[in-house]
Design an enzyme around this catalytic site. Structure first.
Site, PDB file in Angstrom:
ATOM      1  N   ARG A  50       0.850  -1.192   0.000  1.00 35.01           N
ATOM      2  CA  ARG A  50       0.000   0.000   0.000  1.00 35.01           C
ATOM      3  C   ARG A  50       0.884   1.240   0.000  1.00 35.01           C
ATOM      4  O   ARG A  50       1.715   1.408   0.889  1.00 35.01           O
ATOM      5  CB  ARG A  50      -0.931   0.018   1.228  1.00 35.01           C
ATOM      6  CG  ARG A  50      -1.765   1.273   1.291  1.00 35.01           C
ATOM      7  CD  ARG A  50      -2.689   1.354   2.478  1.00 35.01           C
ATOM      8  NE  ARG A  50      -3.316   2.673   2.486  1.00 35.01           N
ATOM      9  CZ  ARG A  50      -3.201   3.562   3.481  1.00 35.01           C
ATOM     10  NH1 ARG A  50      -2.497   3.270   4.563  1.00 35.01           N
ATOM     11  NH2 ARG A  50      -3.770   4.747   3.385  1.00 35.01           N
ATOM     12  N   ASN A  94      -7.518   2.025   9.368  1.00 31.63           N
ATOM     13  CA  ASN A  94      -6.241   2.299  10.052  1.00 31.63           C
ATOM     14  C   ASN A  94      -6.541   2.371  11.538  1.00 31.63           C
ATOM     15  O   ASN A  94      -7.444   3.131  11.944  1.00 31.63           O
ATOM     16  CB  ASN A  94      -5.656   3.655   9.606  1.00 31.63           C
ATOM     17  CG  ASN A  94      -5.102   3.618   8.215  1.00 31.63           C
ATOM     18  OD1 ASN A  94      -5.142   2.581   7.557  1.00 31.63           O
ATOM     19  ND2 ASN A  94      -4.575   4.737   7.744  1.00 31.63           N
ATOM     20  N   TYR A 128      -4.771   1.916  15.711  1.00 33.43           N
ATOM     21  CA  TYR A 128      -3.633   1.714  16.604  1.00 33.43           C
ATOM     22  C   TYR A 128      -4.051   1.477  18.042  1.00 33.43           C
ATOM     23  O   TYR A 128      -3.487   0.641  18.741  1.00 33.43           O
ATOM     24  CB  TYR A 128      -2.676   2.913  16.520  1.00 33.43           C
ATOM     25  CG  TYR A 128      -2.058   3.050  15.148  1.00 33.43           C
ATOM     26  CD1 TYR A 128      -2.694   3.788  14.141  1.00 33.43           C
ATOM     27  CD2 TYR A 128      -0.875   2.387  14.825  1.00 33.43           C
ATOM     28  CE1 TYR A 128      -2.152   3.882  12.862  1.00 33.43           C
ATOM     29  CE2 TYR A 128      -0.326   2.475  13.557  1.00 33.43           C
ATOM     30  CZ  TYR A 128      -0.975   3.231  12.575  1.00 33.43           C
ATOM     31  OH  TYR A 128      -0.443   3.307  11.317  1.00 33.43           O
ATOM     32  N   GLU A 160      -3.562  -0.029   7.859  1.00 33.35           N
ATOM     33  CA  GLU A 160      -2.431   0.407   8.704  1.00 33.35           C
ATOM     34  C   GLU A 160      -2.596  -0.114  10.124  1.00 33.35           C
ATOM     35  O   GLU A 160      -3.673   0.024  10.699  1.00 33.35           O
ATOM     36  CB  GLU A 160      -2.379   1.939   8.815  1.00 33.35           C
ATOM     37  CG  GLU A 160      -1.637   2.652   7.758  1.00 33.35           C
ATOM     38  CD  GLU A 160      -1.558   4.134   8.061  1.00 33.35           C
ATOM     39  OE1 GLU A 160      -1.405   4.531   9.228  1.00 33.35           O
ATOM     40  OE2 GLU A 160      -1.689   4.896   7.100  1.00 33.35           O
ATOM     41  N   GLU A 206      -7.301   8.754   5.863  1.00 33.71           N
ATOM     42  CA  GLU A 206      -7.595   9.364   7.162  1.00 33.71           C
ATOM     43  C   GLU A 206      -8.113  10.801   7.064  1.00 33.71           C
ATOM     44  O   GLU A 206      -7.504  11.742   7.607  1.00 33.71           O
ATOM     45  CB  GLU A 206      -6.363   9.303   8.057  1.00 33.71           C
ATOM     46  CG  GLU A 206      -5.851   7.905   8.249  1.00 33.71           C
ATOM     47  CD  GLU A 206      -4.865   7.802   9.378  1.00 33.71           C
ATOM     48  OE1 GLU A 206      -4.434   8.826   9.931  1.00 33.71           O
ATOM     49  OE2 GLU A 206      -4.524   6.680   9.745  1.00 33.71           O
ATOM     50  N   HIS A 242      -2.651  11.085   0.454  1.00 29.75           N
ATOM     51  CA  HIS A 242      -2.175  10.853   1.829  1.00 29.75           C
ATOM     52  C   HIS A 242      -1.553  12.156   2.333  1.00 29.75           C
ATOM     53  O   HIS A 242      -0.371  12.231   2.665  1.00 29.75           O
ATOM     54  CB  HIS A 242      -1.153   9.705   1.848  1.00 29.75           C
ATOM     55  CG  HIS A 242      -0.968   9.084   3.211  1.00 29.75           C
ATOM     56  ND1 HIS A 242      -1.115   7.750   3.474  1.00 29.75           N
ATOM     57  CD2 HIS A 242      -0.627   9.653   4.392  1.00 29.75           C
ATOM     58  CE1 HIS A 242      -0.863   7.499   4.756  1.00 29.75           C
ATOM     59  NE2 HIS A 242      -0.578   8.642   5.338  1.00 29.75           N
TER      60      HIS A 242
HETATM   61  C1  GCO Z   1      -1.612   7.897  10.163  1.00 34.13           C
HETATM   62  C2  GCO Z   1      -0.955   8.011   8.911  1.00 34.13           C
HETATM   63  C3  GCO Z   1       0.453   7.499   8.898  1.00 34.13           C
HETATM   64  C4  GCO Z   1       1.208   7.629  10.208  1.00 34.13           C
HETATM   65  C5  GCO Z   1       1.035   6.383  11.057  1.00 34.13           C
HETATM   66  C6  GCO Z   1       1.720   6.555  12.412  1.00 34.13           C
HETATM   67  O1  GCO Z   1      -2.286   6.887  10.347  1.00 34.13           O
HETATM   68  O2  GCO Z   1      -1.492   8.829  10.940  1.00 34.13           O
HETATM   69  O3  GCO Z   1      -1.659   7.325   7.907  1.00 34.13           O
HETATM   70  O4  GCO Z   1       1.008   8.322   7.925  1.00 34.13           O
HETATM   71  O5  GCO Z   1       2.572   7.796   9.966  1.00 34.13           O
HETATM   72  O6  GCO Z   1      -0.294   6.149  11.325  1.00 34.13           O
HETATM   73  O7  GCO Z   1       1.222   7.700  13.039  1.00 34.13           O
END
Ligand code: GCO
Length: 450
Positions: A76, A288, A290, A355, A165, A120
């Site tokens: 990607r 995406n 985290y 992501e 995002e 992006h």
């Molecule tokens: C985001 C972006 C990425 C970041 C990654 C870590 O998700 O913020 O797509 O470019 O670098 O997530 O923060």
């Protein structure tokens, strides 16, 4: 226990143009808002910038060979709009088109599926000079750019995401100003939300009209929002944050309507068939993710809400909780919950995990190896959550580790290392980390021992 993933599950990695390409001022590329922002003193840690970054522009064949060595099935990456249209529109830059032709052809030669993101965050500066996302014309100009991409590349690229995002670049670019173009203005923020949604809808319509069987969608950052205290203010702020972070794009794009409270705020920007134009048939959601969003009320913020700082430890969270070097929690349960919310409340869409990953400061051993055991542990925990969601009916089609390479982490510069591959930014040397070899085994087994 051996966790096996579905047949044909895509295993790959993700990057973005401004974070890895470098070559910021050569071969006809125009300036982007991130070129401008990163050269504005004080905006980026250590005043670093993406002029060279990981120089993927010149080293992409080496990077693709590394991907092929471990049989990644997808990659990607994003297109730098200002390489194709240096001024965002008007004349095309053939050298920019040539670069992406070479990149895509090299991927296909190595049986790696290109997963392209058109935007992006690196808006051509010329468009920003005309108002950027707060100018409704930008939505149509984005559509023209997307149309050009399909005409030039869809003979080889089938998977296209419009935006990466939108909540992040609308909020951080136009509400709090932490990211490019560094604006904090309510009207610019609200009009940008709507015009970004319009850009997505127009582009999907146009790309679909040229090639009906493309795999089209949007990449969204989504995370369960939790108040960082049980105060009324934080509870109220969490509802507001959730509306902007999780619903402002997901809802109009995938259900056809804004949350009522947001529609009220955007009403002066919404014209006749806008919501119909935004709500187009998409083939997937790119997710995406985290961690949770731990939300704190803050009257000094345009939204009145923000993510809690590391030292504003949320209540009920064991202070021994490990954090990555970003100060982010390791919370695979949040990943599961987020995936299952899409399954249960958004009509069980196809989901590509576009992501997920972690930053740690990696140590290079005397023998040159990098034993990033914490990243391996992170992958095991998060992929176990993914497998659990698949077992519970979520239609997950692939996982793209963030990131292939250590890269430019926006306002934090190069310090935060997310890569499966270490990059020495002094000499651009690539060193696969042990997590890269762990990922090789996952791909080989299409799973792993949990
Ligand atoms: C985001 C972006 C990425 C970041 C990654 C870590 O998700 O913020 O797509 O470019 O670098 O997530 O923060």
């Amino acid at each position: 226990m051996l966790l096996k993933f579905p047949t044909n599950f895509l295993w790959g990695a993700a990057t973005s143009s401004y974070q890895i390409e470098g070559a910021a001022n050569i071969d006809g590329k125009g300036k982007s808002i991130w070129d401008t922002f990163s050269h504005t003193p004080g905006k980026i840690k250590n005043d670093e910038n993406g002029d060279i970054a990981a120089d993927h522009y010149h080293l992409f064949k080496e990077d693709i060979k590394l991907m092929a060595d471990i049989k990644m099935s997808a990659y990607r990456f994003s297109i730098a709009w200002a390489r194709i249209y240096p001024e965002g529109k008007g004349s095309l830059n053939q050298k920019g088109i040539d670069f992406y032709n070479k990149l895509i052809d090299e991927l296909l030669n190595k049986d790696i599926k290109p997963l392209v993101t058109l935007y992006h965050w690196d808006l051509p500066q010329k468009l920003q000079d005309d108002g950027g996302w707060s100018n409704r014309d930008t939505s149509k100009i984005f559509c023209d750019y997307a149309t050009t991409f399909v005409k030039k590349f869809s003979d080889r690229v089938n998977f296209i995401s419009t935006l990466n995002e939108p909540a992040v670049f609308s909020i951080h670019g136009h509400a709090d100003g932490y990211m490019a173009p560094g604006i904090s203005d309510k009207n610019i923020f609200f009009s940008s939300i709507h015009n970004i949604n319009l850009a997505h809808g127009y582009a999907i319509q146009s790309m679909r009209s040229i090639k009906p069987n493309l795999e089209l969608g949007c990449v969204l950052n989504l995370s369960p929002s939790l108040p960082c205290s049980n105060s009324d203010e934080d509870t109220k702020a969490t509802k507001i944050f959730d509306m902007y972070w999780n619903r402002a794009f997901l809802d109009p794009m995938y259900t056809g309507s804004y949350p009522a409270a947001l529609e009220y705020k955007l009403k002066k920007y919404i014209q006749n068939d806008d919501l119909k134009n935004i709500h187009q048939k998409c083939d997937y959601i790119g997710l995406n993710h985290y961690q949770h969003s731990r939300v704190k009320a803050d009257k000094d913020y345009l939204l009145g809400a923000r993510v809690a700082y590391k030292d504003e430890r949320p209540f009920g969270l064991d202070n021994q909780e490990e954090l990555t070097s970003m100060g982010w929690e390791i919370a695979p349960n949040a990943y599961y919950d987020q995936i299952m919310e899409l399954k249960n409340k958004y009509n069980n869409p196809n989901i590509y995990l576009t992501e997920n990953g972690c930053a740690y400061s990696d140590k290079i051993e005397k023998d040159g190896s990098i034993n990033d055991v914490k990243r391996i542990d992170y992958l095991k925990k998060y992929l176990s959550a993914v497998k659990k969601s698949i077992d519970h009916g979520a239609k997950i089609k692939g996982y793209m580790a963030w990131s292939l390479l250590d890269n430019f982490e926006w306002a934090l510069g190069f310090e935060k290392r997310f890569g499966l591959i270490h990059v020495d930014f002094n000499n651009l040397k690539r060193t696969p980390k042990n997590s890269f070899y762990f990922y090789k085994n996952i791909i080989q087994e299409n799973g792993f021992e949990s």
